[in-house]
Motif scaffolding. Structure first.
Motif, mmCIF file in Angstrom:
data_model
loop_
_atom_site.group_PDB
_atom_site.id
_atom_site.type_symbol
_atom_site.label_atom_id
_atom_site.label_comp_id
_atom_site.label_asym_id
_atom_site.label_seq_id
_atom_site.Cartn_x
_atom_site.Cartn_y
_atom_site.Cartn_z
ATOM 1 N N PRO A 213 -4.192 6.175 0.652
ATOM 2 C CA PRO A 213 -3.260 4.743 0.075
ATOM 3 C C PRO A 213 -3.974 3.703 -0.930
ATOM 4 C CG PRO A 213 -4.021 4.427 2.850
ATOM 5 C CD PRO A 213 -4.415 5.660 1.938
ATOM 6 N N TYR A 214 -2.963 3.826 -1.784
ATOM 7 C CA TYR A 214 -3.686 2.461 -3.065
ATOM 8 C C TYR A 214 -2.486 1.439 -3.037
ATOM 9 C CZ TYR A 214 -5.971 6.678 -4.714
ATOM 10 O OH TYR A 214 -6.855 8.091 -4.266
ATOM 11 N N GLN A 215 -3.639 0.554 -3.341
ATOM 12 C CA GLN A 215 -2.524 -0.926 -3.732
ATOM 13 C C GLN A 215 -1.391 -0.953 -4.880
ATOM 14 O OE1 GLN A 215 -4.597 -4.811 -3.271
ATOM 15 N NE2 GLN A 215 -3.379 -5.409 -2.128
ATOM 16 N N TRP B 92 0.746 -1.188 0.194
ATOM 17 C CA TRP B 92 0.543 -0.209 0.367
ATOM 18 C C TRP B 92 0.667 1.530 -0.102
ATOM 19 C CZ3 TRP B 92 -4.882 0.284 -0.490
ATOM 20 C CH2 TRP B 92 -5.474 -0.908 -0.378
#
Length: 182
Positions: A99-101, A71
């Motif tokens: 947050p992005y994966q 993340w």
């Protein structure tokens, strides 16, 4: 062809005379030795300067690498995303978004992220625009607006929830109404 030869019509003079045999004239030998000493000093100073510049250039750099599934926070400020954050002062806008994966490692410096389906930006980002999320718990996002709330014309889609309050303000001879919108 070297620039020197183009400009002057002949090869540049040699700085190193190690392959030249000893001369019978002492003045010429002394001149060659001085040139060799000067060339050696210049080479050492150049190496020191290069190492110093390299040290200062790498001083603030850090080695980053992300794996699939990590993340990361996304930095959008260098791209001047006025469609995402409508503040007058870009210096006060959020730099990192929730947050992005990471779903794919394209190269050593390019990563593909899982963005919302309504996002109008490309999902591949340079590693310098990413920052690792630390910890397991989820912190509520303080983003002013997520990058997914924009139309196809890159206009911000905002719908007010409710009108909370209104007041009348007088500035000089002008009376205006101010509304507090949620």
């Amino acid at each position: 062809m070297a620039h020197y030869k183009v400009l002057y019509g002949y090869e540049p003079p040699q700085l190193f005379f190690e392959s030249i045999a000893q001369s019978s004239v002492d003045v010429v030998d002394q001149y060659y030795r001085e040139r060799q000493i000067m060339a050696k000093a210049l080479k050492e100073n150049l190496a020191k300067a290069q190492n110093r510049m390299k040290m200062y250039a790498h001083k603030k750099r850090s080695e980053k690498e992300f794996e699939v599934g990590d993340w990361v926070f996304l930095k959008l400020q260098p791209y001047r995303q006025t469609s995402i954050d409508m503040r007058r002062s870009l210096e006060l806008a959020s730099k990192f978004y929730s947050p992005y994966q990471v779903i794919q490692k394209i190269r050593t410096v390019a990563y593909k992220l899982v963005l919302p389906s309504t996002a109008k930006i490309h999902p591949v980002f340079h590693i310098s625009q990413l920052k690792r999320k630390v910890g397991k718990h989820v912190v509520p996002a303080i983003d002013p607006l997520p990058p997914s709330i924009c139309s196809s014309k890159v206009q911000l889609l905002v719908e007010p929830v409710a009108i909370l309050d209104r007041r009348i303000v007088k500035k000089g001879n002008i009376v205006s109404t101010q509304i507090l919108v949620q």
